[in-house]
Motif scaffolding. Structure first.
Motif, PDB file in Angstrom:
ATOM      1  N   LEU A   1       0.859  -1.174   0.000  1.00  0.00           N
ATOM      2  CA  LEU A   1       0.000   0.000   0.000  1.00  0.00           C
ATOM      3  C   LEU A   1       0.898   1.228   0.000  1.00  0.00           C
ATOM      4  O   LEU A   1       1.806   1.329   0.825  1.00  0.00           O
ATOM      5  CB  LEU A   1      -0.891   0.017   1.243  1.00  0.00           C
ATOM      6  N   SER A   2       0.650   2.136  -0.940  1.00  0.00           N
ATOM      7  CA  SER A   2       1.409   3.392  -0.989  1.00  0.00           C
ATOM      8  C   SER A   2       0.486   4.540  -0.611  1.00  0.00           C
ATOM      9  O   SER A   2      -0.715   4.504  -0.900  1.00  0.00           O
ATOM     10  CB  SER A   2       1.969   3.626  -2.396  1.00  0.00           C
ATOM     11  N   PHE A   3       1.074   5.533   0.030  1.00  0.00           N
ATOM     12  CA  PHE A   3       0.324   6.706   0.485  1.00  0.00           C
ATOM     13  C   PHE A   3       1.090   7.945   0.046  1.00  0.00           C
ATOM     14  O   PHE A   3       2.274   8.079   0.380  1.00  0.00           O
ATOM     15  CB  PHE A   3       0.219   6.721   2.017  1.00  0.00           C
ATOM     16  N   ILE A   4       0.441   8.835  -0.687  1.00  0.00           N
ATOM     17  CA  ILE A   4       1.096  10.092  -1.076  1.00  0.00           C
ATOM     18  C   ILE A   4       0.513  11.220  -0.247  1.00  0.00           C
ATOM     19  O   ILE A   4      -0.712  11.363  -0.134  1.00  0.00           O
ATOM     20  CB  ILE A   4       0.937  10.384  -2.581  1.00  0.00           C
ATOM     21  N   ILE A   5       1.435  12.002   0.325  1.00  0.00           N
ATOM     22  CA  ILE A   5       1.082  13.243   1.017  1.00  0.00           C
ATOM     23  C   ILE A   5       1.773  14.349   0.236  1.00  0.00           C
ATOM     24  O   ILE A   5       2.995  14.328   0.071  1.00  0.00           O
ATOM     25  CB  ILE A   5       1.599  13.256   2.473  1.00  0.00           C
ATOM     26  N   GLY A   6       0.992  15.295  -0.261  1.00  0.00           N
ATOM     27  CA  GLY A   6       1.573  16.401  -1.025  1.00  0.00           C
ATOM     28  C   GLY A   6       2.372  17.330  -0.137  1.00  0.00           C
ATOM     29  O   GLY A   6       2.401  17.192   1.089  1.00  0.00           O
ATOM     30  N   GLY A   7       3.005  18.286  -0.768  1.00  0.00           N
ATOM     31  CA  GLY A   7       3.795  19.281  -0.046  1.00  0.00           C
ATOM     32  C   GLY A   7       2.929  20.415   0.478  1.00  0.00           C
ATOM     33  O   GLY A   7       1.700  20.324   0.471  1.00  0.00           O
ATOM     34  N   PRO A   8       3.553  21.496   0.910  1.00  0.00           N
ATOM     35  CA  PRO A   8       2.806  22.601   1.517  1.00  0.00           C
ATOM     36  C   PRO A   8       1.824  23.279   0.555  1.00  0.00           C
ATOM     37  O   PRO A   8       0.895  23.938   0.991  1.00  0.00           O
ATOM     38  CB  PRO A   8       3.888  23.578   1.977  1.00  0.00           C
ATOM     39  N   PHE A   9       1.999  23.094  -0.748  1.00  0.00           N
ATOM     40  CA  PHE A   9       1.116  23.759  -1.707  1.00  0.00           C
ATOM     41  C   PHE A   9       0.042  22.826  -2.245  1.00  0.00           C
ATOM     42  O   PHE A   9      -0.743  23.201  -3.105  1.00  0.00           O
ATOM     43  CB  PHE A   9       1.939  24.386  -2.837  1.00  0.00           C
ATOM     44  N   GLY A  10       0.029  21.580  -1.763  1.00  0.00           N
ATOM     45  CA  GLY A  10      -1.039  20.669  -2.152  1.00  0.00           C
ATOM     46  C   GLY A  10      -0.617  19.605  -3.149  1.00  0.00           C
ATOM     47  O   GLY A  10       0.533  19.174  -3.162  1.00  0.00           O
ATOM     48  N   LEU A  11      -1.578  19.199  -3.981  1.00  0.00           N
ATOM     49  CA  LEU A  11      -1.411  18.082  -4.902  1.00  0.00           C
ATOM     50  C   LEU A  11      -1.682  18.498  -6.341  1.00  0.00           C
ATOM     51  O   LEU A  11      -2.553  19.331  -6.585  1.00  0.00           O
ATOM     52  CB  LEU A  11      -2.421  16.974  -4.561  1.00  0.00           C
ATOM     53  N   SER A  12      -1.007  17.862  -7.259  1.00  0.00           N
ATOM     54  CA  SER A  12      -1.282  18.102  -8.676  1.00  0.00           C
ATOM     55  C   SER A  12      -2.507  17.290  -9.095  1.00  0.00           C
ATOM     56  O   SER A  12      -2.849  16.286  -8.470  1.00  0.00           O
ATOM     57  CB  SER A  12      -0.082  17.691  -9.532  1.00  0.00           C
ATOM     58  N   ASP A  13      -3.139  17.720 -10.174  1.00  0.00           N
ATOM     59  CA  ASP A  13      -4.276  16.975 -10.714  1.00  0.00           C
ATOM     60  C   ASP A  13      -3.827  15.590 -11.169  1.00  0.00           C
ATOM     61  O   ASP A  13      -4.592  14.632 -11.094  1.00  0.00           O
ATOM     62  CB  ASP A  13      -4.897  17.740 -11.894  1.00  0.00           C
ATOM     63  N   THR A  14      -2.586  15.465 -11.627  1.00  0.00           N
ATOM     64  CA  THR A  14      -2.048  14.175 -12.083  1.00  0.00           C
ATOM     65  C   THR A  14      -2.076  13.165 -10.935  1.00  0.00           C
ATOM     66  O   THR A  14      -2.452  12.008 -11.131  1.00  0.00           O
ATOM     67  CB  THR A  14      -0.596  14.340 -12.592  1.00  0.00           C
ATOM     68  N   ILE A  15      -1.687  13.587  -9.754  1.00  0.00           N
ATOM     69  CA  ILE A  15      -1.704  12.695  -8.586  1.00  0.00           C
ATOM     70  C   ILE A  15      -3.137  12.314  -8.250  1.00  0.00           C
ATOM     71  O   ILE A  15      -3.433  11.145  -8.003  1.00  0.00           O
ATOM     72  CB  ILE A  15      -1.020  13.339  -7.361  1.00  0.00           C
ATOM     73  N   ARG A  16      -4.031  13.290  -8.257  1.00  0.00           N
ATOM     74  CA  ARG A  16      -5.437  12.997  -7.938  1.00  0.00           C
ATOM     75  C   ARG A  16      -6.007  11.969  -8.913  1.00  0.00           C
ATOM     76  O   ARG A  16      -6.736  11.072  -8.521  1.00  0.00           O
ATOM     77  CB  ARG A  16      -6.267  14.283  -7.954  1.00  0.00           C
ATOM     78  N   ARG A  17      -5.672  12.107 -10.196  1.00  0.00           N
ATOM     79  CA  ARG A  17      -6.180  11.160 -11.209  1.00  0.00           C
ATOM     80  C   ARG A  17      -5.565   9.773 -11.049  1.00  0.00           C
ATOM     81  O   ARG A  17      -6.221   8.773 -11.309  1.00  0.00           O
ATOM     82  CB  ARG A  17      -5.894  11.686 -12.623  1.00  0.00           C
ATOM     83  N   ARG A  18      -4.315   9.698 -10.632  1.00  0.00           N
ATOM     84  CA  ARG A  18      -3.600   8.423 -10.508  1.00  0.00           C
ATOM     85  C   ARG A  18      -4.009   7.638  -9.264  1.00  0.00           C
ATOM     86  O   ARG A  18      -3.842   6.425  -9.178  1.00  0.00           O
ATOM     87  CB  ARG A  18      -2.087   8.685 -10.519  1.00  0.00           C
ATOM     88  N   ALA A  19      -4.577   8.321  -8.283  1.00  0.00           N
ATOM     89  CA  ALA A  19      -4.945   7.676  -7.018  1.00  0.00           C
ATOM     90  C   ALA A  19      -5.903   6.519  -7.243  1.00  0.00           C
ATOM     91  O   ALA A  19      -6.838   6.628  -8.032  1.00  0.00           O
ATOM     92  CB  ALA A  19      -5.594   8.699  -6.088  1.00  0.00           C
ATOM     93  N   ASP A  20      -5.675   5.417  -6.536  1.00  0.00           N
ATOM     94  CA  ASP A  20      -6.662   4.345  -6.505  1.00  0.00           C
ATOM     95  C   ASP A  20      -7.788   4.739  -5.551  1.00  0.00           C
ATOM     96  O   ASP A  20      -8.938   4.370  -5.742  1.00  0.00           O
ATOM     97  CB  ASP A  20      -6.013   3.033  -6.052  1.00  0.00           C
ATOM     98  N   LEU A  21      -7.425   5.505  -4.518  1.00  0.00           N
ATOM     99  CA  LEU A  21      -8.417   6.010  -3.569  1.00  0.00           C
ATOM    100  C   LEU A  21      -7.886   7.303  -2.962  1.00  0.00           C
ATOM    101  O   LEU A  21      -6.769   7.328  -2.446  1.00  0.00           O
ATOM    102  CB  LEU A  21      -8.678   4.969  -2.468  1.00  0.00           C
ATOM    103  N   ARG A  22      -8.696   8.364  -3.044  1.00  0.00           N
ATOM    104  CA  ARG A  22      -8.346   9.633  -2.395  1.00  0.00           C
ATOM    105  C   ARG A  22      -9.073   9.668  -1.065  1.00  0.00           C
ATOM    106  O   ARG A  22     -10.287   9.535  -1.007  1.00  0.00           O
ATOM    107  CB  ARG A  22      -8.762  10.809  -3.274  1.00  0.00           C
TER     108      ARG A  22
END
Length: 164
Positions: A108-129
């Protein structure tokens, strides 16, 4: 038959500066050891201009997003921590972990964005947000909360008491 241990991979941007957060993370990493391998990949923040335009912010988020996604391994289920994601309870997280294990997912992988948030690319790639609530937390604080919730979900899934 020995059940193989799940791997947990937290991929994030920016160093932790506060000692109390580091101490808390170390405690949960220690507690998690018996239950699986936990890896934390910390990538450097991109330099944001002093008065960034919307285009500057998007460009920086896209660069950070590409760097983060490069660390998601093939076959890993990707959770993205997103304030606009699905509100998830500890019990629902435990259920999801168990369901993924039944279907043969071993990381299981978990992405936490930086201080400015997340790119749309990451949101689209997520299996679950997922979101732990609608409050805004620092990306550093969410790292500690994520480790605590992974630990809690494992304990719930194993029907073991959770004590702090």
């Amino acid at each position: 038959m020995m059940k193989s241990k799940m791997k947990y991979h937290v991929i994030t941007i920016g160093k932790i500066k506060e000692a109390y957060l580091t101490a808390g993370m170390d405690e949960f990493l220690k507690r998690l050891r018996p239950y699986g391998q936990v890896e934390i990949t910390v990538l450097p923040e991109e330099k944001m201009p002093d008065k960034p335009s919307a285009a500057d912010k998007k460009r920086i988020l896209d660069i950070e997003g590409e760097k983060l996604l490069r660390h998601v391994r093939e076959g890993s289920f990707l959770f993205v921590l997103d304030v606009q994601g699905t509100l998830i309870s500890s019990e629902a997280m435990a259920e999801k972990f168990s369901e993924l294990a039944v279907y043969g997912c071993s990381e299981l992988s978990f992405i936490i964005g930086g201080p400015f948030g997340l790119s749309d690319t990451i949101r689209r790639r997520a299996d679950l947000r997922i979101s732990f609530g609608r409050i805004t937390l620092t990306h550093q604080m969410i790292r500690l909360l994520l480790l605590e919730q992974i630990y809690r979900a494992i304990k719930i899934g194993r029907h073991e008491p959770y004590h702090l």
